[in-house]
Design an enzyme around this catalytic site. Structure first.
Site, PDB file in Angstrom:
ATOM      1  N   LYS A  13       0.833  -1.217   0.000  1.00 21.27           N
ATOM      2  CA  LYS A  13       0.000   0.000   0.000  1.00 21.27           C
ATOM      3  C   LYS A  13       0.863   1.262   0.000  1.00 21.27           C
ATOM      4  O   LYS A  13       0.633   2.193  -0.767  1.00 21.27           O
ATOM      5  CB  LYS A  13      -0.917   0.038   1.245  1.00 21.27           C
ATOM      6  CG  LYS A  13      -1.856  -1.151   1.361  1.00 21.27           C
ATOM      7  CD  LYS A  13      -2.803  -1.008   2.554  1.00 21.27           C
ATOM      8  CE  LYS A  13      -2.116  -0.992   3.908  1.00 21.27           C
ATOM      9  NZ  LYS A  13      -1.481  -2.255   4.299  1.00 21.27           N
ATOM     10  N   ARG A  88      -9.274   1.000   9.105  1.00 22.24           N
ATOM     11  CA  ARG A  88      -8.863  -0.365   9.422  1.00 22.24           C
ATOM     12  C   ARG A  88      -9.915  -1.091  10.259  1.00 22.24           C
ATOM     13  O   ARG A  88      -9.699  -2.248  10.607  1.00 22.24           O
ATOM     14  CB  ARG A  88      -7.580  -0.311  10.232  1.00 22.24           C
ATOM     15  CG  ARG A  88      -6.318  -0.754   9.466  1.00 22.24           C
ATOM     16  CD  ARG A  88      -5.182  -0.554  10.409  1.00 22.24           C
ATOM     17  NE  ARG A  88      -3.950  -1.194  10.156  1.00 22.24           N
ATOM     18  CZ  ARG A  88      -2.899  -0.604   9.592  1.00 22.24           C
ATOM     19  NH1 ARG A  88      -2.989   0.608   9.091  1.00 22.24           N
ATOM     20  NH2 ARG A  88      -1.758  -1.237   9.535  1.00 22.24           N
ATOM     21  N   ARG A 127      11.909  -5.614   4.397  1.00 21.09           N
ATOM     22  CA  ARG A 127      11.598  -4.193   4.154  1.00 21.09           C
ATOM     23  C   ARG A 127      12.534  -3.240   4.891  1.00 21.09           C
ATOM     24  O   ARG A 127      12.898  -3.484   6.027  1.00 21.09           O
ATOM     25  CB  ARG A 127      10.197  -3.849   4.662  1.00 21.09           C
ATOM     26  CG  ARG A 127       9.109  -4.596   4.040  1.00 21.09           C
ATOM     27  CD  ARG A 127       7.834  -3.840   4.073  1.00 21.09           C
ATOM     28  NE  ARG A 127       7.257  -3.644   5.392  1.00 21.09           N
ATOM     29  CZ  ARG A 127       5.994  -3.300   5.577  1.00 21.09           C
ATOM     30  NH1 ARG A 127       5.205  -3.129   4.533  1.00 21.09           N
ATOM     31  NH2 ARG A 127       5.529  -3.122   6.782  1.00 21.09           N
ATOM     32  N   ARG A 161      11.423  -1.299  10.591  1.00 29.05           N
ATOM     33  CA  ARG A 161      10.388  -1.101  11.589  1.00 29.05           C
ATOM     34  C   ARG A 161      10.413  -2.184  12.663  1.00 29.05           C
ATOM     35  O   ARG A 161      10.568  -3.359  12.354  1.00 29.05           O
ATOM     36  CB  ARG A 161       9.007  -1.116  10.907  1.00 29.05           C
ATOM     37  CG  ARG A 161       8.748   0.121  10.104  1.00 29.05           C
ATOM     38  CD  ARG A 161       7.536   0.000   9.223  1.00 29.05           C
ATOM     39  NE  ARG A 161       6.359  -0.550   9.883  1.00 29.05           N
ATOM     40  CZ  ARG A 161       5.146  -0.519   9.351  1.00 29.05           C
ATOM     41  NH1 ARG A 161       4.958   0.071   8.179  1.00 29.05           N
ATOM     42  NH2 ARG A 161       4.122  -1.056   9.969  1.00 29.05           N
ATOM     43  N   ARG A 172      -0.230  -8.615  13.448  1.00 33.77           N
ATOM     44  CA  ARG A 172      -0.781  -7.633  12.495  1.00 33.77           C
ATOM     45  C   ARG A 172      -1.678  -8.326  11.459  1.00 33.77           C
ATOM     46  O   ARG A 172      -2.709  -7.798  11.071  1.00 33.77           O
ATOM     47  CB  ARG A 172       0.359  -6.874  11.815  1.00 33.77           C
ATOM     48  CG  ARG A 172       1.041  -5.903  12.787  1.00 33.77           C
ATOM     49  CD  ARG A 172       2.397  -5.453  12.283  1.00 33.77           C
ATOM     50  NE  ARG A 172       2.311  -4.657  11.085  1.00 33.77           N
ATOM     51  CZ  ARG A 172       3.327  -4.488  10.231  1.00 33.77           C
ATOM     52  NH1 ARG A 172       4.493  -5.082  10.456  1.00 33.77           N
ATOM     53  NH2 ARG A 172       3.177  -3.729   9.183  1.00 33.77           N
TER      54      ARG A 172
HETATM   55  P1  AMP Z   1       1.074   0.682   9.056  1.00 35.69           P
HETATM   56  O1  AMP Z   1       2.276   1.512   8.788  1.00 35.69           O
HETATM   57  O2  AMP Z   1      -0.138   1.114   8.273  1.00 35.69           O
HETATM   58  O3  AMP Z   1       1.327  -0.798   8.921  1.00 35.69           O
HETATM   59  O4  AMP Z   1       0.687   0.933  10.595  1.00 35.69           O
HETATM   60  C1  AMP Z   1       1.590   0.608  11.627  1.00 35.69           C
HETATM   61  C2  AMP Z   1       0.860   0.473  12.941  1.00 35.69           C
HETATM   62  O5  AMP Z   1       0.232   1.716  13.270  1.00 35.69           O
HETATM   63  C3  AMP Z   1      -0.294  -0.545  12.958  1.00 35.69           C
HETATM   64  O6  AMP Z   1       0.152  -1.868  13.188  1.00 35.69           O
HETATM   65  C4  AMP Z   1      -1.131  -0.009  14.105  1.00 35.69           C
HETATM   66  O7  AMP Z   1      -0.551  -0.279  15.363  1.00 35.69           O
HETATM   67  C5  AMP Z   1      -1.040   1.498  13.890  1.00 35.69           C
HETATM   68  N1  AMP Z   1      -2.074   1.986  12.946  1.00 35.69           N
HETATM   69  C6  AMP Z   1      -1.878   2.595  11.728  1.00 35.69           C
HETATM   70  N2  AMP Z   1      -3.046   2.907  11.154  1.00 35.69           N
HETATM   71  C7  AMP Z   1      -4.020   2.494  12.002  1.00 35.69           C
HETATM   72  C8  AMP Z   1      -5.432   2.521  11.956  1.00 35.69           C
HETATM   73  N3  AMP Z   1      -6.098   3.036  10.898  1.00 35.69           N
HETATM   74  N4  AMP Z   1      -6.107   2.000  13.022  1.00 35.69           N
HETATM   75  C9  AMP Z   1      -5.467   1.493  14.085  1.00 35.69           C
HETATM   76  N5  AMP Z   1      -4.126   1.417  14.192  1.00 35.69           N
HETATM   77  C10 AMP Z   1      -3.393   1.907  13.157  1.00 35.69           C
END
Ligand code: AMP
Length: 216
Positions: A13, A88, A127, A161, A172
């Site tokens: 994404k 989400r 990554r 990360r 996740r």
């Molecule tokens: P991402 O970079 O999108 O994979 O997000 C990393 C982490 O941020 C996720 O595993 C969640 O802990 C938190 N996070 C990001 N976006 C959301 C969301 N829309 N709702 C809840 N937690 C989020």
């Protein structure tokens, strides 16, 4: 044009959102990036979400909705936005609908990036990203053109990360299945859901998305 990119962690994404940002002048709104920026700045919010994020769990809906509402309000100049990592959960999707309705905006497409779960672990494990501009790379599939130098900004520092560890990735993926996948029928019912093959190479996925957006 306002679009959502949906898919499990590692679906690509962020990579596709950055591409669309450059090609179409849309603004990438990544809640994950916003939260990581809060953590980097050492803010109270950043400290609050740290442990939940590193464990691979979802941050609470009220925090996320507040965060994204500010960004959507503050958008100027872009021709629209690409939501990456939001919504989400079903309550987040419903809150987004309310925010868009208030601003007289609409969603043009919700693009689901489908992937093979077994491949995700390998994708995520490799990554890394530029510490300066956030451009994303991969040990096997997408290395910088010049070893150790970011293609985009020339930076020489890269980061991985904490939640890309296999234990956190499993959590996740489970969060995606349990909490995020239920929003697919929500958008299917609205007639805006489209699907691309997230296993194809980066350029091909990009072409599929542009075809959906009518820009191929
Ligand atoms: P991402 O970079 O999108 O994979 O997000 C990393 C982490 O941020 C996720 O595993 C969640 O802990 C938190 N996070 C990001 N976006 C959301 C969301 N829309 N709702 C809840 N937690 C989020």
């Amino acid at each position: 044009m306002n679009i959502i990119l949906l898919g499990p962690p590692g679906a690509g994404k962020g990579t596709q959102a950055k591409r669309l940002e450059e090609k179409l002048g849309l603004a990438q709104l990544s809640t994950g990036d916003m939260l990581r920026a809060e953590r980097k700045s050492g803010s109270a919010l950043g400290r609050k979400v740290q442990a939940v994020m590193d464990a691979g769990q979802l941050v609470s809906d009220d925090i996320i909705i507040e965060l994204i509402a500010q960004r959507i309000d503050g958008l100027t100049g872009a021709k629209g936005f690409i939501l990456d990592g939001f919504p989400r959960t079903v309550p987040q999707a419903e809150a987004l609908d309310r925010m868009l309705a208030e601003k007289g905006l609409k969603l043009d497409a919700v693009i689901e990036m489908t992937v093979d779960e077994a491949a995700l672990i390998e994708r995520i494990a490799g990554r890394f990203s530029c510490a300066g501009c956030g451009a994303s790379y991969h040990d096997s599939f997408n290395r910088p053109k010049r070893e150790g130098v970011c293609d985009v900004c020339g930076g020489k520092e890269f980061v991985r990360r904490a939640d890309d560890r296999p234990e956190a990735v499993k959590i996740r993926l489970e969060a995606y299945r349990q909490q995020t996948a239920p929003i697919l029928p929500y958008y299917r019912a609205k007639g805006v859901l489209r699907t691309v093959d997230g296993m194809a190479d980066i350029d091909e996925v990009g072409r599929q998305i542009e075809a959906i957006l009518g820009r191929a």
